[in-house]
Write an enzyme that holds these catalytic residues in place. Structure first.
Site, PDB file in Angstrom:
ATOM      1  N   SER A 336      39.262  30.058  48.039  1.00 56.28           N
ATOM      2  CA  SER A 336      40.007  29.097  48.773  1.00 56.28           C
ATOM      3  C   SER A 336      39.338  28.175  49.444  1.00 56.28           C
ATOM      4  CB  SER A 336      40.592  29.910  49.892  1.00 56.28           C
ATOM      5  OG  SER A 336      41.442  31.054  49.448  1.00 56.28           O
ATOM      6  N   CYS A 505      46.818  34.520  54.207  1.00 58.20           N
ATOM      7  CA  CYS A 505      45.686  34.434  53.335  1.00 58.20           C
ATOM      8  C   CYS A 505      44.716  35.569  53.747  1.00 58.20           C
ATOM      9  CB  CYS A 505      45.019  33.079  53.297  1.00 58.20           C
ATOM     10  SG  CYS A 505      43.524  32.969  52.559  1.00 58.20           S
ATOM     11  N   ASP A 550      48.234  33.472  49.949  1.00 60.95           N
ATOM     12  CA  ASP A 550      47.151  33.265  49.025  1.00 60.95           C
ATOM     13  C   ASP A 550      46.266  34.340  49.265  1.00 60.95           C
ATOM     14  OD1 ASP A 550      45.102  31.920  47.476  1.00 60.95           O
ATOM     15  OD2 ASP A 550      44.522  30.972  49.044  1.00 60.95           O
ATOM     16  N   TRP A 552      44.001  37.736  47.846  1.00 62.27           N
ATOM     17  CA  TRP A 552      43.211  38.497  46.551  1.00 62.27           C
ATOM     18  C   TRP A 552      42.898  39.823  47.043  1.00 62.27           C
ATOM     19  CZ3 TRP A 552      41.740  34.365  49.988  1.00 62.27           C
ATOM     20  CH2 TRP A 552      40.614  34.486  50.507  1.00 62.27           C
TER      21      TRP A 552
HETATM   22  C1  LIG Z   1      42.811  32.653  44.612  1.00 64.00           C
HETATM   23  C2  LIG Z   1      41.478  33.299  45.104  1.00 64.00           C
HETATM   24  C3  LIG Z   1      40.924  32.801  46.433  1.00 64.00           C
HETATM   25  C4  LIG Z   1      39.839  33.380  46.899  1.00 64.00           C
HETATM   26  N1  LIG Z   1      39.177  33.181  48.036  1.00 64.00           N
HETATM   27  C5  LIG Z   1      38.171  33.689  48.463  1.00 64.00           C
HETATM   28  C6  LIG Z   1      37.370  33.161  49.523  1.00 64.00           C
HETATM   29  O1  LIG Z   1      37.841  32.142  50.433  1.00 64.00           O
HETATM   30  N2  LIG Z   1      36.455  33.718  50.124  1.00 64.00           N
HETATM   31  C7  LIG Z   1      36.067  34.951  49.381  1.00 64.00           C
HETATM   32  O2  LIG Z   1      34.942  35.478  49.952  1.00 64.00           O
HETATM   33  N3  LIG Z   1      36.398  35.563  48.332  1.00 64.00           N
HETATM   34  C8  LIG Z   1      37.530  34.795  47.608  1.00 64.00           C
HETATM   35  N4  LIG Z   1      38.098  35.310  46.569  1.00 64.00           N
HETATM   36  C9  LIG Z   1      37.454  36.345  45.888  1.00 64.00           C
HETATM   37  C10 LIG Z   1      36.301  35.991  45.047  1.00 64.00           C
HETATM   38  O3  LIG Z   1      36.894  35.264  43.872  1.00 64.00           O
HETATM   39  C11 LIG Z   1      35.501  36.897  44.360  1.00 64.00           C
HETATM   40  O4  LIG Z   1      36.456  37.972  43.727  1.00 64.00           O
HETATM   41  C12 LIG Z   1      34.773  37.584  45.327  1.00 64.00           C
HETATM   42  O5  LIG Z   1      33.866  36.495  45.670  1.00 64.00           O
HETATM   43  C13 LIG Z   1      33.642  38.571  44.474  1.00 64.00           C
HETATM   44  O6  LIG Z   1      33.015  37.968  43.629  1.00 64.00           O
HETATM   45  P1  LIG Z   1      31.665  38.436  42.843  1.00 64.00           P
HETATM   46  O7  LIG Z   1      31.440  37.902  41.633  1.00 64.00           O
HETATM   47  O8  LIG Z   1      30.714  38.252  44.072  1.00 64.00           O
HETATM   48  O9  LIG Z   1      31.713  40.078  42.743  1.00 64.00           O
HETATM   49  P2  LIG Z   1      32.131  40.774  41.339  1.00 64.00           P
HETATM   50  O10 LIG Z   1      30.984  40.945  40.402  1.00 64.00           O
HETATM   51  O11 LIG Z   1      33.330  40.250  40.866  1.00 64.00           O
HETATM   52  O12 LIG Z   1      32.402  42.225  42.030  1.00 64.00           O
HETATM   53  C14 LIG Z   1      33.692  42.548  42.839  1.00 64.00           C
HETATM   54  C15 LIG Z   1      34.303  43.662  42.453  1.00 64.00           C
HETATM   55  O13 LIG Z   1      33.261  44.835  42.691  1.00 64.00           O
HETATM   56  C16 LIG Z   1      33.896  45.889  43.382  1.00 64.00           C
HETATM   57  N5  LIG Z   1      33.834  46.306  44.585  1.00 64.00           N
HETATM   58  C17 LIG Z   1      33.492  45.433  45.677  1.00 64.00           C
HETATM   59  N6  LIG Z   1      33.146  46.193  46.901  1.00 64.00           N
HETATM   60  C18 LIG Z   1      33.140  47.475  46.442  1.00 64.00           C
HETATM   61  C19 LIG Z   1      32.937  48.679  46.990  1.00 64.00           C
HETATM   62  N7  LIG Z   1      32.543  48.681  48.460  1.00 64.00           N
HETATM   63  N8  LIG Z   1      33.012  49.930  46.290  1.00 64.00           N
HETATM   64  C20 LIG Z   1      33.386  49.918  45.209  1.00 64.00           C
HETATM   65  N9  LIG Z   1      33.431  48.575  44.460  1.00 64.00           N
HETATM   66  C21 LIG Z   1      33.328  47.461  45.004  1.00 64.00           C
HETATM   67  C22 LIG Z   1      35.590  45.512  43.075  1.00 64.00           C
HETATM   68  O14 LIG Z   1      35.941  45.814  41.676  1.00 64.00           O
HETATM   69  C23 LIG Z   1      35.370  43.993  43.156  1.00 64.00           C
HETATM   70  O15 LIG Z   1      36.503  43.650  42.422  1.00 64.00           O
HETATM   71  C24 LIG Z   1      39.221  34.761  45.998  1.00 64.00           C
HETATM   72  C25 LIG Z   1      39.895  35.124  45.206  1.00 64.00           C
HETATM   73  C26 LIG Z   1      41.197  34.365  44.428  1.00 64.00           C
HETATM   74  C27 LIG Z   1      41.523  35.137  43.251  1.00 64.00           C
END
Ligand SMILES: Cc1cc2nc3c(=O)[nH]c(=O)nc-3n(C[C@H](O)[C@H](O)[C@H](O)COP(=O)(O)OP(=O)(O)OC[C@H]3O[C@@H](n4cnc5c(N)ncnc54)[C@H](O)[C@@H]3O)c2cc1C
Length: 553
Positions: A336, A505, A550, A552
């Site tokens: 966001s 959000c 909004d 997630w």
């Molecule tokens: C519309 C929208 C808006 C968003 N806005 C924001 C925002 O403003 N700020 C923000 O920080 N994020 C936001 N997100 C989330 C963001 O898109 C990512 O999903 C997030 O940053 C994680 O991405 P990553 O690739 O670092 O982690 P990934 O590699 O995708 O890993 C995340 C996954 O790790 C697993 N996981 C995480 N923690 C743990 C735990 N403690 N134990 C076990 N499993 C775990 C979960 O399955 C999680 O889905 C938003 C998501 C959407 C859909």
């Protein structure tokens, strides 16, 4: 086979894709409209429907339920019962369980003898291309070759803009978690955004884990190759841009750290030289209660990704090209936008929490995108990230005098920071701006109260009213939901009496559900509505874009 894509909102379907294999000339929505409105006799049609949905949505799988019923109404014979997949639980498991009962029933129905053992077949064949010209090899582009070197607008999901990170600073003042404030420079991109929009980012997998996976598969990661669809009629020739190297595929195109679905385990089993290992993988991919339990504990609860599985099942050594076929495509991550384009037309601000956690096997799992961002320090070599803007429905009211309530604990504050900047900007221009009320929550005021100083400034200027809940600053836990419950009069005054807007959000889907339930109670007690009327009132607010979430997970 008919594949329908649609979303169900406010009790009406909104088709966005409707395609029939080999009949691609159908326009969006035509098939759904046809089903809804025509009186065609489908008595020669044999139908079965499986819906893909998520139980956290109010209209869970409503399209699938509707299509299944409608086909029957039009005379089709339902060959097998409707199946519903829930992405909030285990959608793949739902599908496989349904599919395993579906095939025998279909064979029975048509009087066909079942084929017995399931045969695993590759969808793509490998072509190694040592002699291909280096400038023909994809290096991480999403679609057009050289699009990252030779950047040309318009920028979108297929043609992301390489935005330099000009600020990357820590927002937490203590504790063991990290939250980044990031500023992306979009100068010259011609990309425009509004407060409430999302910025999408294509991350790159960590080099260390890529090399590890290469070693576990005995692969030469510099090999140039293509995976070519064996179905020559398919519109999807390759699973990702080809030719490329295995290193590029693993870094840019494949989700390596996601928890593998069961069908991947089934394929991996074939590469075990040890029968016991093979059996373990086969069992975890089966639908037996023991298999499901083992998959849950050994894969999901233990957060094992493909690398961990190959590390722990030592006799399993699949070829890298099959791994490249099996792993899902690396998806862009959405954030966001936490700035207002009125103030920062050339900069996009992001507020992102670093994903990093210790697994039950003692490993440290790192989020792909947030770890990628964490390492992008301005001033260092290449700090550009491929991004594009996604427009959203999350918008401030067009009339600034309308009051707004925003509920944004943690990084849920992100879009509201943009909203507040915008309301301040309007006040600075001399406009009358309605009340701007923020409910913010975090663990400790001294540790993770992000943007505290900025928010204090807005309060001092009279632009913002802020209510805070620091869950761990006292013996009993206090969350934003408690504050909202207490502020029933204020909430009713804003959303009921003054027709204000209400926004939620955050990264906790439970929070959004809880807030909604509290609002219903407030409408009942303060607005003298029945519970049914209160629910209807909220639905109307949603339709009028006066209630927006909004959220997630
Ligand atoms: C519309 C929208 C808006 C968003 N806005 C924001 C925002 O403003 N700020 C923000 O920080 N994020 C936001 N997100 C989330 C963001 O898109 C990512 O999903 C997030 O940053 C994680 O991405 P990553 O690739 O670092 O982690 P990934 O590699 O995708 O890993 C995340 C996954 O790790 C697993 N996981 C995480 N923690 C743990 C735990 N403690 N134990 C076990 N499993 C775990 C979960 O399955 C999680 O889905 C938003 C998501 C959407 C859909």
């Amino acid at each position: 086979m008919l594949r329908l894509g649609a979303t169900y909102r406010w009790g009406k379907y909104v088709p966005f894709i409707a395609s029939m294999e080999r009949l691609r000339f159908y326009e969006n929505g035509v098939i759904l409209d046809y089903l809804c409105n025509s009186k065609v006799d489908l008595n020669k049609l044999h139908s079965r429907v499986f819906g893909l949905g998520n139980k956290t949505y109010e209209h869970y799988n409503k399209m699938a339920i509707y299509v299944d019923q409608r086909l029957e109404e039009l005379g089709a014979t339902r060959v097998f019962e409707l199946g519903l997949g829930d992405d909030d639980a285990n959608i793949e498991d739902d599908f496989i369980t349904w599919k395993d009962r579906f095939w025998p029933a279909v064979c029975d129905f048509f009087g066909i003898e079942g084929g017995g053992e399931e045969v695993l077949m590759r969808q793509f064949r490998l072509l190694e291309q040592p002699n291909v010209q280096p400038d023909r090899v994809y290096t991480g582009e999403i679609a057009r070759l050289h699009s990252l070197q030779n950047q040309r607008p318009p920028f979108d999901a297929k043609n992301p803009f390489l935005a330099p990170i000009i600020v990357n600073r820590e927002l937490h003042k203590g504790g063991d978690r990290s939250c980044m404030h990031i500023e992306l420079d979009i100068t010259g991109s011609k990309m425009r955004y509004d407060a409430g929009d999302h910025v999408a980012m294509y991350p790159v997998n960590d080099t260390e884990i890529v090399e590890k996976l290469g070693k576990l598969c005995n692969a030469d990661l510099d090999t140039v190759f293509s995976l070519i669809n064996t179905d020559t009629d398919s519109s999807k020739k390759h699973p990702f841009p080809c030719p490329t190297t295995y290193r590029t595929a693993l870094k840019h195109y494949l989700e390596i750290t996601a928890i593998p679905r069961t069908h991947i385990l089934k394929e991996l089993a074939e590469y075990c030289t040890d029968e016991a290992d093979k059996e373990v993988l086969r069992s975890m991919s089966s639908i037996t209660p023991e298999g499901k339990e083992k998959y849950q504990s050994w894969i999901q609860d233990a957060c094992r990704n493909i690398v961990h599985i190959l590390e722990d099942i030592k006799s399993c050594r699949p070829p890298i090209d099959h791994i490249c076929e099996l792993l899902p495509r690396l998806q862009p991550r959405y954030y966001s936008i936490s700035s207002s384009s009125k103030l920062y037309p050339n900069h996009v601000h992001v507020t992102a929490v670093l994903v990093q956690y210790k697994t039950p096997t003692g490993r440290i799992n790192k989020g792909v995108a947030t770890s990628f961002l964490k390492n992008k320090i301005p001033g260092q070599e290449d700090v550009r990230v491929p991004v594009f803007i996604r427009k959203s429905q999350f918008r401030l009211p067009t009339k600034p005098e309308i009051p707004v309530i925003m509920v944004g604990p943690g990084t849920g504050l992100a879009p509201f920071r943009g909203f507040i900047q915008e309301r301040q900007h309007l006040r600075d221009e001399g406009k009358i701006v309605g009340e701007t009320i923020l409910y913010f929550g975090c663990r400790k005021k001294s540790e993770d109260f992000i943007y505290a100083e900025e928010l204090e400034e807005y309060i001092k200027k009279g632009t913002l009213t802020m209510k805070t809940a620091f869950s761990r600053d006292q013996s009993e836990k206090i969350y934003v939901t408690h504050l909202i419950e207490k502020d029933a009069d204020l909430i009713w005054n804003v959303i009921g009496e003054n027709k204000g807007h209400f926004y939620i959000c955050g990264d906790a889907k439970n929070m959004a559900v809880d807030v909604r339930n509290i609002l219903v109670q407030i409408l009942v007690t303060k607005g003298n509505m029945s519970e049914t009327d209160a629910v209807q009132y909220l639905k109307k607010m949603e339709a009028q874009k006066r209630y927006s979430a909004d959220v997630w997970s």
